[in-house]
Design an enzyme around this catalytic site. Structure first.
Site, PDB file in Angstrom:
ATOM      1  N   CYS A   1       0.821  -1.214   0.000  1.00 18.70           N
ATOM      2  CA  CYS A   1       0.000   0.000   0.000  1.00 18.70           C
ATOM      3  C   CYS A   1       0.855   1.265   0.000  1.00 18.70           C
ATOM      4  CB  CYS A   1      -0.959  -0.011   1.185  1.00 18.70           C
ATOM      5  SG  CYS A   1      -0.185  -0.346   2.787  1.00 18.70           S
ATOM      6  N   PHE A   2       1.846   1.343   0.887  1.00 15.82           N
ATOM      7  CA  PHE A   2       2.729   2.510   0.877  1.00 15.82           C
ATOM      8  C   PHE A   2       3.474   2.639  -0.453  1.00 15.82           C
ATOM      9  CE2 PHE A   2       2.823   2.340   5.697  1.00 15.82           C
ATOM     10  CZ  PHE A   2       2.231   3.580   5.881  1.00 15.82           C
TER      11      PHE A   2
END
Length: 350
Positions: free
Chosen positions: A154-155
């Site tokens: 996600c990051f």
């Protein structure tokens, strides 16, 4: 693979990403569920394990993973813990299945690096070279041709989408980049952990994962490929008291003779016509609230003429564009569906 109806299995279906996969795929006209697995909830009635989806999952096989690996289905979504997915993927690929892996097991091109970051021996190193990194905006054509996709973290999704166009165009210096990111607590998973306990997180914000978060090498890998040379950024994540969302604010320096017009041109070239990357108009900045529940990534940028610093802000829903939505996007490409099938829902607001 043709775009006829596909039967799908979700391994690890009762975590947050598993739930999100079900939510999205229930609106997909080309998918029917065959298998859902859960080690924790196996043996319970299906409606009890999946209360948000009562009445929508009738006829689906539900149980432990080992019991259902040999069931009949076309596509497997692996919402399993890191280090477990690789061996499961190997078995499923051997059965001729299409595999969309949401773990980190096939994201790394360098196996020794993966093993050092996650502290394990890779379960299927020979398959790693066959996996495609599942960022559709970058690797769309490769994703169409593979049977194994590694959905990005996600990051990394939020940071790479914000910085890659600038590095690929040579607009910014590959050295000295800082990515400051804020995330909601669902990124820590559904299992109870003290650091994500409501009284521990509410009304506070804190950094974590310093000096090197496990997503840093993944970000460095993809940005280095974009820049054509080694790129090592400073990545600092922060936990904020909200359920969903990531806001990434990245700082870099303009290269000599480059201008704000070059920055805009790089973003336009990369994302003009992209369905899920929304370049915001002047005066509007991204908010996690504006992408919540959707597969969008909102991006805006500014150039500080005084310092020649480029500031890029990007917002995603960590469970959708940062995980399950990206998985569905890849599935659509792999199986011949329109890329936005199952992903047409607008953000939830407020």
């Amino acid at each position: 693979m043709s775009n006829k109806m596909k039967s799908a299995a979700i391994f690890g279906a009762t975590g947050y990403t598993g739930f999100e996969l079900i939510r999205l795929l229930l609106s997909h006209p080309g998918v029917k569920f065959s298998v859902l697995t859960s080690e924790q909830y196996s043996g319970q009635p299906l409606a009890q394990a999946f209360p948000p989806f009562k009445g929508r999952l009738d006829g689906v096989s539900f149980g432990k993973m080992e019991e259902l690996l040999g069931a009949k289905f076309d596509v497997a979504f692996l919402a399993l813990p890191h280090t477990l997915s690789s061996s499961v993927a190997a078995r499923l690929l051997g059965q001729g299945k299409v595999v969309v892996d949401l773990s980190a097991d096939f994201r790394f091109r360098n196996i020794p690096l993966y093993e050092s970051v996650y502290g394990v021996t890779h379960g299927a190193p020979a398959l790693a070279s066959k996996a495609v990194y599942g960022l559709a905006e970058v690797y769309r054509e490769k994703i169409r041709k593979t049977r194994l996709v590694a959905v990005p973290g996600c990051f990394p999704t939020s940071v790479i989408l914000g910085l890659r166009p600038l590095l690929a165009a040579g607009v910014i210096d590959a050295k000295g980049i800082v990515a400051d990111c804020k995330t909601g607590v669902s990124g820590g998973g559904r299992g109870p952990k003290l650091g994500f306990h409501f009284p521990e997180t509410d009304e506070g914000i804190r950094p974590y994962g310093l000096p090197t978060h496990r997503h840093t090498p993944e970000i460095d890998q993809e940005l280095s490929l974009a820049a054509g040379k080694k790129t090592a950024i400073t990545f600092v994540p922060h936990l904020v008291p909200m359920n969903r969302g990531i806001l990434a604010t990245s700082y870099s320096l303009l290269n000599p003779k480059r201008t704000a017009k070059d920055v805009e041109a790089a973003f336009r070239k990369a994302y003009e016509g992209e369905t899920f990357v929304r370049m915001l108009p002047p005066g509007l900045l991204p908010s996690t609230k504006d992408v919540r529940g959707s597969n969008f990534c909102d991006i805006a940028w500014q150039v500080d003429e005084k310092t020649r610093r480029v500031i890029v802000c990007s917002a995603i829903d960590n469970l959708v564009k940062g995980a399950s939505g990206a998985a569905v996007q890849c599935f659509n490409l792999m199986c011949g569906f329109k890329e936005d099938e199952g992903l047409k829902g607008m953000p939830l607001f407020p």
